[in-house]
Motif scaffolding. Structure first.
Motif, PDB file in Angstrom:
ATOM      1  N   ILE A 115       0.834  -1.207   0.000  1.00  0.00           N
ATOM      2  CA  ILE A 115       0.000   0.000   0.000  1.00  0.00           C
ATOM      3  C   ILE A 115       0.866   1.253   0.000  1.00  0.00           C
ATOM      4  O   ILE A 115       0.573   2.233  -0.699  1.00  0.00           O
ATOM      5  CB  ILE A 115      -0.955  -0.012   1.213  1.00  0.00           C
ATOM      6  N   ASN A 116       1.946   1.234   0.758  1.00  0.00           N
ATOM      7  CA  ASN A 116       2.862   2.382   0.762  1.00  0.00           C
ATOM      8  C   ASN A 116       3.538   2.556  -0.597  1.00  0.00           C
ATOM      9  O   ASN A 116       3.731   3.688  -1.061  1.00  0.00           O
ATOM     10  CB  ASN A 116       3.911   2.206   1.858  1.00  0.00           C
ATOM     11  N   ALA A 117       3.890   1.451  -1.225  1.00  0.00           N
ATOM     12  CA  ALA A 117       4.502   1.529  -2.553  1.00  0.00           C
ATOM     13  C   ALA A 117       3.524   2.113  -3.562  1.00  0.00           C
ATOM     14  O   ALA A 117       3.892   2.937  -4.415  1.00  0.00           O
ATOM     15  CB  ALA A 117       4.964   0.151  -2.995  1.00  0.00           C
ATOM     16  N   GLN A 118       2.264   1.719  -3.462  1.00  0.00           N
ATOM     17  CA  GLN A 118       1.248   2.260  -4.356  1.00  0.00           C
ATOM     18  C   GLN A 118       1.048   3.755  -4.123  1.00  0.00           C
ATOM     19  O   GLN A 118       0.856   4.529  -5.069  1.00  0.00           O
ATOM     20  CB  GLN A 118      -0.072   1.524  -4.175  1.00  0.00           C
ATOM     21  N   ALA A 119       1.072   4.159  -2.853  1.00  0.00           N
ATOM     22  CA  ALA A 119       0.917   5.586  -2.557  1.00  0.00           C
ATOM     23  C   ALA A 119       2.065   6.402  -3.140  1.00  0.00           C
ATOM     24  O   ALA A 119       1.861   7.504  -3.664  1.00  0.00           O
ATOM     25  CB  ALA A 119       0.832   5.798  -1.052  1.00  0.00           C
ATOM     26  N   LYS A 120       3.274   5.849  -3.079  1.00  0.00           N
ATOM     27  CA  LYS A 120       4.426   6.536  -3.665  1.00  0.00           C
ATOM     28  C   LYS A 120       4.294   6.626  -5.184  1.00  0.00           C
ATOM     29  O   LYS A 120       4.594   7.671  -5.788  1.00  0.00           O
ATOM     30  CB  LYS A 120       5.716   5.796  -3.298  1.00  0.00           C
TER      31      LYS A 120
END
Length: 434
Positions: A115-120
């Motif tokens: 999820i953090n990778a997608q947000a980035k």
């Protein structure tokens, strides 16, 4: 008293004249780009999407941190008959309980990381979307600027052509008066001059429209006079080098970067779908306090520490279907990237050919202007020697005007095609106008 009113009115009129005289700006093509960008609402919306993506990124990072929650519960029952012990009974009861708990995820199957990778990636895509809009706005600014430049050049050309016909009309009137030319020859020039006057009005209207449109893009009053500091020039050093254009486009085009990020998003969707069916583990810690009247002494706060492990067991093949769906999304994203790459390759080929074509058109137009000017001069000399007719002179003047007009259009088209080339290779980025 009347004199005083006249003075006040005169002051107001002078003020209006001064205000009107100040309603003009001198603008270079770079100034035009910068001001149009500053005023564009689509770009402001794109900036808000960047801020939104940044906020989502901050929210996603919070998933790594522990969460703290507090709760409190109070109960009062006035009509409750409750036996609390031998010889002890009450018909009402008050209770109060509160707790503060902290939870920390330890393992979530890789979902938090994904999820953090997608947000980035979402943050990167917001920036790339901004750059796409920015390039479109710069192209729009250049189109408005050079269209106005061409319209102003057309007015000057039309005015010169009308002057040329006026001089011809005066000459024909003088010849008619002394019997050297029939009325029909004089009328031919008059008809041509009348048409030239209409064309001059149309050319001036074109300037008005082009000025109003550019003023709208700049966020100015539509009647603001715009003086252009850059002009359409036939400079041989102005030629664009198209070598390496495709390589630059494949490295810089934001359409390709967006398509590539869509593939990454689809891959992380697959990881998130997979994580939903993996074990999850976390720990909790906190304090609890409870109080009830008429029961006895208060209970001291109690410290709590616990752990939780969740293991999916059976979901009727749901996991497999979700992973299959995520795989299909990734394949679609990969196909979109391939299509975008093909489109970019074709666009680079097309614009590079059009650039060369426009450049050759400029060279040919310059040559035509020279030939039309020379032809007009010779025709005038021959006419004065009575070797050519009035129609010959009018045709030569018309060809002179057409050659100059074609050059104006060729120079404008070349300037606009250069901007299209910069956009095609991904060179119209935000830092270009800073």
């Amino acid at each position: 008293m009347k004199e005083f009113k006249y003075i006040v009115l005169l002051i107001i009129l002078c003020g209006l004249m001064i205000t009107r005289s100040q309603a003009q700006v001198t603008l270079s093509s770079e100034d035009c780009r910068r001001l149009v960008v500053e005023n564009n609402k689509d770009l402001k919306e794109a900036e808000l999407r960047i801020k939104e993506a940044e906020a989502n990124m901050k929210i996603a990072k919070k998933a790594y941190l522990p969460s703290v929650e507090a709760s409190a519960t109070g109960i009062y029952s006035p009509n409750l008959e409750l036996v609390l012990g031998p010889e002890m009974m009450t018909n009402n009861l008050s209770m109060f309980a509160t707790d503060v708990m902290m939870s920390q995820p330890i393992y979530a199957g890789g979902k938090i990381k994904a999820i953090n990778a997608q947000a980035k990636i979402g943050q990167e895509m917001a920036g790339q979307s901004y750059e796409l809009t920015h390039a479109e706005i710069l192209l729009l600014a250049d189109q408005a600027y050079w269209n106005l430049a061409a319209a102003k050049e057309a007015v000057g050309l039309s005015d010169n052509y009308l002057t040329m016909l006026t001089e011809m009309e005066d000459q024909m009137n003088a010849m008619y008066e002394v019997g050297l030319a029939p009325a029909s020859e004089k009328l031919k020039v008059g008809v041509q001059k009348n048409q030239a006057e209409i064309n001059l009005v149309k050319a001036k209207n074109g300037v008005e429209i082009a000025t109003a449109y550019l003023n709208q893009l700049l966020g100015q009053e539509l009647e603001t006079e715009i003086i252009l500091s850059d002009a359409l020039i036939d400079d041989d050093h102005n030629r664009v080098n198209v070598n390496g254009g495709l390589e630059k486009a494949l490295n810089n085009r934001n359409e390709l970067k967006l398509a590539e990020n869509q593939i990454l998003l689809a891959e992380y969707d697959r990881k998130i779908a997979r994580a939903d069916y993996l074990p999850e583990a976390g720990v909790t810690a906190g304090y609890m306090y409870a109080y009830a009247d008429k029961i006895g002494e208060n209970i001291d706060p109690i410290g709590l520490v616990g752990g939780r492990v969740s293991i999916p067991v059976f979901h009727f093949g749901e996991r497999k279907q979700k992973e299959q769906l995520a795989k299909i999304k990734k394949e679609k994203a990969q196909n979109d990237y391939s299509k975008t790459e093909d489109y970019v390759t074709l666009e680079i080929k097309q614009i590079s050919l059009e650039l060369e074509e426009n450049y050759q058109q400029v060279l040919m137009s310059i040559k035509n202007v020279g030939q039309a000017t020379e032809s007009l001069e010779e025709t005038k000399v021959s006419f004065d020697a009575q070797l050519n007719t009035t129609a010959d002179v009018l045709n030569a003047q018309a060809e002179w005007q057409k050659a100059h007009f074609d050059l104006i259009i060729a120079l404008r088209d070349y300037e606009l095609k250069k901007t299209s080339w910069e956009k095609a290779i991904g060179a119209l980025t935000n830092h270009n106008i800073d």
